[in-house]
Structures are given as C-alpha cells and as structure tokens.
Design an enzyme around this catalytic site. Structure first.
Site, PDB file in Angstrom:
ATOM      1  N   ASN A  99       0.703  -1.074  -0.081  1.00  0.00           N
ATOM      2  CA  ASN A  99       0.022  -0.065  -0.053  1.00  0.00           C
ATOM      3  C   ASN A  99       0.934   1.373   0.187  1.00  0.00           C
ATOM      4  O   ASN A  99       1.785   1.140   0.311  1.00  0.00           O
ATOM      5  CB  ASN A  99      -0.928  -0.054   1.113  1.00  0.00           C
ATOM      6  N   MET A 100       0.451   2.395  -0.423  1.00  0.00           N
ATOM      7  CA  MET A 100       1.029   3.578  -0.717  1.00  0.00           C
ATOM      8  C   MET A 100       0.189   4.659  -0.290  1.00  0.00           C
ATOM      9  O   MET A 100      -1.121   4.762  -0.800  1.00  0.00           O
ATOM     10  CB  MET A 100       1.461   3.760  -2.144  1.00  0.00           C
ATOM     11  N   GLU A 101       0.549   5.801   0.484  1.00  0.00           N
ATOM     12  CA  GLU A 101      -0.184   7.023   1.062  1.00  0.00           C
ATOM     13  C   GLU A 101       0.678   7.984   0.800  1.00  0.00           C
ATOM     14  O   GLU A 101       1.928   8.030   0.887  1.00  0.00           O
ATOM     15  CB  GLU A 101      -0.514   6.707   2.246  1.00  0.00           C
ATOM     16  N   HIS A 112      -3.888   0.756  -2.752  1.00  0.00           N
ATOM     17  CA  HIS A 112      -3.923  -0.345  -1.937  1.00  0.00           C
ATOM     18  C   HIS A 112      -3.061  -1.507  -2.507  1.00  0.00           C
ATOM     19  O   HIS A 112      -2.746  -1.350  -3.513  1.00  0.00           O
ATOM     20  CB  HIS A 112      -5.536  -0.900  -1.955  1.00  0.00           C
ATOM     21  N   GLU A 119      -3.327  -4.340  -3.051  1.00  0.00           N
ATOM     22  CA  GLU A 119      -3.829  -5.201  -4.280  1.00  0.00           C
ATOM     23  C   GLU A 119      -3.728  -4.611  -5.630  1.00  0.00           C
ATOM     24  O   GLU A 119      -3.326  -5.054  -6.610  1.00  0.00           O
ATOM     25  CB  GLU A 119      -5.123  -5.705  -4.160  1.00  0.00           C
ATOM     26  N   CYS A 160     -10.792  -4.954   0.736  1.00  0.00           N
ATOM     27  CA  CYS A 160     -12.022  -4.160   0.939  1.00  0.00           C
ATOM     28  C   CYS A 160     -12.647  -4.213  -0.313  1.00  0.00           C
ATOM     29  O   CYS A 160     -12.410  -4.521  -1.492  1.00  0.00           O
ATOM     30  CB  CYS A 160     -11.449  -2.753   1.240  1.00  0.00           C
ATOM     31  N   CYS A 207     -11.202  -2.568  -3.529  1.00  0.00           N
ATOM     32  CA  CYS A 207     -10.232  -3.586  -4.229  1.00  0.00           C
ATOM     33  C   CYS A 207     -10.911  -4.793  -4.861  1.00  0.00           C
ATOM     34  O   CYS A 207     -10.531  -5.266  -5.864  1.00  0.00           O
ATOM     35  CB  CYS A 207      -9.156  -4.221  -3.291  1.00  0.00           C
TER      36      CYS A 207
END
Length: 295
Positions: free
Chosen positions: A89-91, A102, A104, A129, A132
């Site tokens: 994941n990347m924010e 996300h 996935e 989720c 995804c």
C-alpha cells in the site's frame, strides 16, 4: 524500506531463508519471483503453495509507504505466466485520501506494467476491501481469480463479490490487462513525453476514452511508467501517476528522488488527469517539473 526488508527476511523459516535472502538482496531484484525461483522456494520450504505465499507476505509489506496510517499491507500476485509480483500500500501525506493505492492495486499494476496479461491468484494479509474487490473485477481473469488469505481456504473473487457489476454490464468485453495498442504517436522529441506515450498506448479507459500515461524520471536516470487503469464503477479507477509511483516504490526508489514527470492523455477524453497529477506531485515535491501533452 531496506531495514524493513531485512527485518522481514529475519522472520523467514531457516529452510529457505538463505536462498530467499540471496534473491531479495540481489542488486537486480525487481520485487518479482520467476516461476523457477518460486518452485525452488517451494522445494526448500516443504510448504504447500498457499502457505508459502502467505509466508512471503512480510517481504511484500516491507515495501509499503504508509506515513498516514502506518499500517503496512503486502500483496502477492501470480500472473498467468507463473511469475509472482509483490505489491504494497501507498499513501501521501498532504494529498486527499483518494490518491491512496491499496496493496492489491499495487501488485496488479506491477504485474501489468511488466507485461502480464492476466492474474491467476492474489495473496494478501487481510480480507480485501470493497474498493479492491471492485478493482479486481475489471481484470481479464475476474471470473476465475482466486484470493488467498492467511489461515483460510482460497476463495474466488466472485465469492467475495457476489452478483458483481463489471465491464460487461456497460457493454465492454475487454478487461484490464488485455493486450492493446492504441497506436497514438507524437512528434514531440522530449524523451519523457515519448515514454509517457508508451504507457498511454497500453492504458485501459473504455468508459471515458481518456487513454493516458505517466513517466517518472529519477535522479538515477531510471524511468518508471504508469498507464491509466479505469474501472466500470469509476471510483476504483487507478490514475496513471499512481501506477508509475507504484513501479518506482517496488524498485526501492524514494519519491524524494523524482527528478521530472510527464503526462500524456487524450484530447477527446471525457475527463483529465492533469489537475490531480499536478496536485499529487505538489505534495511529494513542489519542484518536480511536469511536462504535459494532450493528443
């Protein structure tokens, strides 16, 4: 990231840890395992296929960039070629949460940008989720895709997303990862524009016709591409910048080392990525120059 990878390697069973360390710490490791390498890991570990994929998830999660949640999620996609692709994941601090990628999505786009035409299965730390599940329902292999979670039997995507809505409901018969070439060309001689054009030509945008691609140039000289991955439900669509950022992240790059970016998109599309691309690059580093071409 390097420290987290080292920590993850220390958690691995002794039966295959030395071989795995040799693979993961090699200079040319690209966050993938060939079918042959994975078979060797299976042989050394003595594990079942599903158990080994779950055991490798900490390696994938070590690539995560999650400064907001500090919640590190890993995913492993197996392409129809047999190669395994890691994702995380990347924010982005300062950007709206809709720019988040996300695990996935990262793993799937990683496989796509490296030439895979479909996904056989995906292994993740936590139940996917709804966002995804819908994203995966766009795939060429959505009807057969299997999802593996820790300590659970594998289930199909359609079991996780019953009575699903997908491309066929909008009259589209080609899914994400279908081999395409939109054939767009430009006389612009800027290298980064031409690279972004390459990504544009494989993008998936059947609903808005905004075929688009991004190229990122790093201080090292490496260039990472991202193609737009549109979704029948619209909101789960993955912008080309995020796809390119995911490629850079999975190669161990720091976003601080982005030197320049380029976006190429359709002039006749019903949407534009320009404003959001500018805004996201701005929170990463306001000094990153963005070249833009509308065809």
């Amino acid at each position: 990231m390097r420290n987290r990878i080292e920590q993850a390697l220390q958690q691995m069973p002794a039966s295959f840890a030395p071989y795995l360390r040799e693979l993961v710490l090699a200079k040319d490791f690209d966050a993938t395992f060939s079918a042959e390498q994975y078979q060797q890991l299976l042989t050394l570990s003595g594990m079942e296929d599903s158990d080994l994929r779950v055991a490798l998830l900490p390696i994938a999660a070590a690539y995560s960039y999650a400064p907001i949640s500090e919640f590190y999620v890993g995913a492993i996609v197996r392409g129809i070629s047999g190669r395994l692709y890691l994702g995380a994941n990347m924010e982005f601090t300062g950007a709206q949460l809709g720019q988040t990628v996300h695990a996935e999505q990262c793993a799937i786009s990683h496989a796509w940008m490296k030439g895979e035409k479909g996904v056989a299965d995906i292994t993740i730390n936590f139940s996917p989720c709804g966002h995804c599940r819908q994203f995966m329902n766009e795939l060429t292999t959505a009807s057969s895709l299997k999802i593996q979670l820790p300590k659970r039997a594998a289930k199909t995507l359609q079991e996780y997303l019953p009575e699903s809505f997908g491309p066929a409901d909008l009259g589209i018969d080609s899914g994400l990862m279908s081999p395409v070439n939109h054939g767009k060309t430009s006389d612009d001689d800027e290298e980064l524009i031409q690279q972004a054009l390459r990504a544009m030509n494989i993008s998936h945008s059947p609903y808005t016709q905004n075929f688009s691609g991004v190229a990122l140039k790093m201080r090292s000289g490496a260039i990472y591409l991202g193609a737009y991955a549109e979704n029948a439900a619209f909101n789960p669509s993955l912008p080309p910048l995020q796809v390119a950022l995911a490629q850079a992240m999975m190669m161990g790059e720091s976003f601080e080392d982005i030197e320049a970016a380029a976006l190429v998109e359709s002039a006749t599309g019903k949407i534009s990525h320009l404003a959001d691309t500018q805004a996201t690059l701005e929170v990463i580093n306001p000094d990153i120059p963005l070249s833009y071409l509308s065809l």
